[in-house]
Design an enzyme around this catalytic site. Structure first.
Site, PDB file in Angstrom:
ATOM      1  N   CYS A  64       0.868  -1.190   0.000  1.00  0.00           N
ATOM      2  CA  CYS A  64       0.000   0.000   0.000  1.00  0.00           C
ATOM      3  C   CYS A  64       0.898   1.232   0.000  1.00  0.00           C
ATOM      4  O   CYS A  64       2.008   1.206  -0.522  1.00  0.00           O
ATOM      5  CB  CYS A  64      -0.995  -0.028   1.144  1.00  0.00           C
ATOM      6  SG  CYS A  64      -0.281   0.053   2.810  1.00  0.00           S
ATOM      7  N   TRP A  65       0.433   2.330   0.571  1.00  0.00           N
ATOM      8  CA  TRP A  65       1.200   3.577   0.504  1.00  0.00           C
ATOM      9  C   TRP A  65       2.508   3.486   1.276  1.00  0.00           C
ATOM     10  O   TRP A  65       3.578   3.803   0.755  1.00  0.00           O
ATOM     11  CB  TRP A  65       0.352   4.727   1.026  1.00  0.00           C
ATOM     12  CG  TRP A  65       1.068   6.041   1.063  1.00  0.00           C
ATOM     13  CD1 TRP A  65       1.502   6.713   2.161  1.00  0.00           C
ATOM     14  CD2 TRP A  65       1.453   6.850  -0.062  1.00  0.00           C
ATOM     15  NE1 TRP A  65       2.135   7.884   1.809  1.00  0.00           N
ATOM     16  CE2 TRP A  65       2.116   7.993   0.442  1.00  0.00           C
ATOM     17  CE3 TRP A  65       1.302   6.708  -1.434  1.00  0.00           C
ATOM     18  CZ2 TRP A  65       2.620   8.984  -0.393  1.00  0.00           C
ATOM     19  CZ3 TRP A  65       1.804   7.699  -2.264  1.00  0.00           C
ATOM     20  CH2 TRP A  65       2.455   8.821  -1.739  1.00  0.00           C
TER      21      TRP A  65
END
Length: 368
Positions: free
Chosen positions: A112-113
């Site tokens: 993810c981020w």
């Protein structure tokens, strides 16, 4: 075989998953994963992502905004409850719709981020099912940091053969022919989805983000053999709205050049072929011509508009080459490419497929 007790009955060896590994360690093994899963929102994914990744968001664009707003207006605990419910629903849907048929040996890589809550939730559930899942430590930000670092030094590990020549001489077509013959080609205009001039935008298609453009360059270079030449077209610092990395520009400008020469009539024919959308949409063409007014004045632009509106496209192309493109290109390459004075000349008899195939074979045979 011994099994753990719980909602998901899985072999005990699966309990070591999910693994958490750095992107640098994972890079040589990326091709060994059955899927690279980006769980960020579609907007984040569209801006840039690991090459080959699929987007399986645990929060879509609207849900991500909703959770963030809840966090600011209500509080962290309430936002986490909302986010958990949405994430659980979305992960369940991905498993049911995309992953359900996969065997226990299916090996996904998730990020993810920052490699935190969103990828952690997905990876935890996949691991509980029994899949050997790995998560990127630091997530997309770690990947992006790696690309940025690599782009400062990776271009210098290759030697380039720069194709020069005025607009319409067939540089892009020659690059495509070189690819067909197995050469290493870095096609910046293809990666930028732009033909590199004021008329170079591709119809009904946007340019990628700057980050995705850089990802494309990095991904292409890392697959090349440093012992073989890389063919590339002479470009300015920007291709449309996108900026070519400084390290690559420095290498290009100091590299050996080959100047492509094509008869004017063939250049006009080639441009009419590659810019056929302007022939079909004179209104769009005249709008783009207006952008040249600061360079050429309203009177000349009016003359060019008349040619476009009356369908006299060959005359318009000749006028643009004579009065705009050729002069600008000559000034640019002379100023920016230090090896132009010792360039190899490659005259093309015509614009036929056979001629381009012969030229590509000659370039490959003589490249050093």
């Amino acid at each position: 075989m011994r099994y753990s007790v719980g909602l998901f009955k899985a072999p005990l060896f699966a309990m070591k998953y999910p693994l958490l590994r750095s992107f640098a360690d994972l890079l040589p093994e990326l091709g060994q994963y059955d899927a690279i899963i980006d769980v960020r929102s579609p907007l984040e994914f569209a801006e840039d992502h690991v090459p080959g990744a699929i987007n399986c968001p645990v929060l879509n664009n609207e849900e991500r905004i909703r959770v963030g707003t809840h966090y600011r207006q209500v509080g962290a605990f309430e936002a986490k409850k909302l986010g958990a419910a949405l994430v659980a629903k979305n992960v369940a849907q991905h498993i049911e719709m995309l992953f359900y048929s996969h065997p226990q040996s299916w090996k996904p890589l998730v990020y993810c981020w920052r490699g935190g809550n969103r990828s952690g939730a997905m990876a935890h559930i996949l691991a509980k099912v029994g899949w050997p899942v790995t998560r990127i430590d630091g997530g997309y930000k770690a990947y992006r940091s790696h690309v940025n670092t690599e782009l400062t030094s990776l271009p210098a590990t290759f030697h380039y053969q720069v194709l020069c020549g005025p607009t319409g001489s067939g540089k892009s077509r020659l690059l495509r022919t070189l690819v067909q013959q197995g050469a290493q080609v870095l096609d910046l205009e293809q990666l930028a989805n732009h033909r590199g001039s004021v008329l170079g935008n591709v119809p009904d298609s946007e340019q990628p983000s700057q980050k995705w453009f850089e990802t494309g360059i990095w991904h292409a270079l890392r697959q090349f053999d440093p012992d073989r030449p890389v063919f590339i077209e002479a470009e300015s610092k920007k291709v449309g709205k996108l900026r070519v990395p400084d390290s690559l520009m420095t290498c290009m400008r100091a590299s050996a050049c080959t100047v492509i020469a094509l008869p004017l009539a063939d250049r006009v024919h080639l441009l009419l072929d590659e810019y056929a959308h302007f022939v079909q949409d004179a209104a769009h063409l005249t709008h783009q011509l207006d952008l040249l007014a600061p360079l050429h004045g309203k009177d000349r632009i009016a003359q060019w508009r008349m040619l476009a509106e009356s369908g006299e496209m060959p005359k318009l192309v000749e006028a643009l080459l004579a009065s705009h493109y050729d002069a600008l290109y000559a000034q640019s390459v002379k100023r920016n490419f230090s090896e132009l004075g010792s360039a190899t000349m490659l005259p093309l008899a015509d614009g036929s497929t056979q001629t381009f195939e012969q030229a590509a074979a000659q370039l490959i045979a003589t490249a050093t």
